[in-house]
Write a protein that holds these residues in place. Structure first.
Motif, mmCIF file in Angstrom:
data_model
loop_
_atom_site.group_PDB
_atom_site.id
_atom_site.type_symbol
_atom_site.label_atom_id
_atom_site.label_comp_id
_atom_site.label_asym_id
_atom_site.label_seq_id
_atom_site.Cartn_x
_atom_site.Cartn_y
_atom_site.Cartn_z
ATOM 1 N N PHE A 72 1.504 -123.503 -28.835
ATOM 2 C CA PHE A 72 1.265 -122.081 -29.025
ATOM 3 C C PHE A 72 -0.102 -121.716 -28.459
ATOM 4 C CE2 PHE A 72 3.885 -123.680 -32.485
ATOM 5 C CZ PHE A 72 5.011 -122.883 -32.357
ATOM 6 N N ARG A 73 -0.205 -120.504 -27.876
ATOM 7 C CA ARG A 73 -1.454 -120.052 -27.263
ATOM 8 C C ARG A 73 -1.751 -118.630 -27.698
ATOM 9 N NH1 ARG A 73 -1.380 -121.758 -21.948
ATOM 10 N NH2 ARG A 73 -2.959 -123.266 -22.482
ATOM 11 N N ASN A 74 -3.029 -118.367 -27.965
ATOM 12 C CA ASN A 74 -3.486 -117.035 -28.316
ATOM 13 C C ASN A 74 -3.588 -116.218 -27.026
ATOM 14 O OD1 ASN A 74 -4.731 -114.767 -29.284
ATOM 15 N ND2 ASN A 74 -6.485 -115.830 -30.180
ATOM 16 N N PRO A 75 -2.846 -115.124 -26.905
ATOM 17 C CA PRO A 75 -2.896 -114.351 -25.659
ATOM 18 C C PRO A 75 -4.251 -113.663 -25.450
ATOM 19 C CG PRO A 75 -1.492 -113.260 -27.263
ATOM 20 C CD PRO A 75 -1.875 -114.573 -27.850
ATOM 21 N N ASP A 76 -4.979 -113.352 -26.528
ATOM 22 C CA ASP A 76 -6.280 -112.711 -26.389
ATOM 23 C C ASP A 76 -7.345 -113.701 -25.918
ATOM 24 O OD1 ASP A 76 -5.066 -110.424 -27.336
ATOM 25 O OD2 ASP A 76 -5.642 -110.829 -29.422
ATOM 26 N N ARG A 77 -7.265 -114.911 -26.407
ATOM 27 C CA ARG A 77 -8.189 -115.977 -26.012
ATOM 28 C C ARG A 77 -7.355 -117.179 -25.615
ATOM 29 N NH1 ARG A 77 -12.132 -115.374 -31.147
ATOM 30 N NH2 ARG A 77 -13.247 -113.530 -30.427
ATOM 31 N N PRO A 78 -7.035 -117.351 -24.338
ATOM 32 C CA PRO A 78 -6.116 -118.403 -23.905
ATOM 33 C C PRO A 78 -6.599 -119.821 -24.195
ATOM 34 C CG PRO A 78 -6.468 -116.800 -22.159
ATOM 35 C CD PRO A 78 -7.405 -116.461 -23.248
#
Length: 99
Positions: free
Chosen positions: A60-66
């Protein structure tokens, strides 16, 4: 007693205490070795360390902070918890496999 006599008595007591403590320490170390341990035994037992685990790729990856990723193990990160509470689904953050 004079000061010199008291000092001599002090030195004699200190010397006897030092020899007594060394003898007691040796006795305790010998006992510990008999029990199958000691400092050396602990080092050899723990030298194996943890078993090797395979590296876990992030899922899983945070779209705001890749650079913020999560592999799906352990506690859910704060960024993902906040996104899930705002109504998003966990699949929205899943990293697509590129192989």
């Amino acid at each position: 007693m004079s000061t010199d006599e008291l000092w001599a008595l002090h030195e004699e007591v200190a010397a006897r205490l030092a020899t007594y403590l060394l003898a007691e320490k040796r006795l305790l170390e010998d006992r510990l070795k008999q029990l199958g341990g000691g400092i050396e035994g602990e080092r050899t037992k723990s030298s194996g360390g943890r078993r090797p685990y395979p590296t876990v790729v992030p899922k899983f990856r945070n779209p705001d902070r890749p650079y913020e990723t999560w592999a799906g193990r352990g506690k859910t990160p704060r960024w993902l918890t906040a996104k899930l509470k705002s109504g998003k689904r966990i699949d929205d953050f899943r990293i697509s496999e590129v192989a």
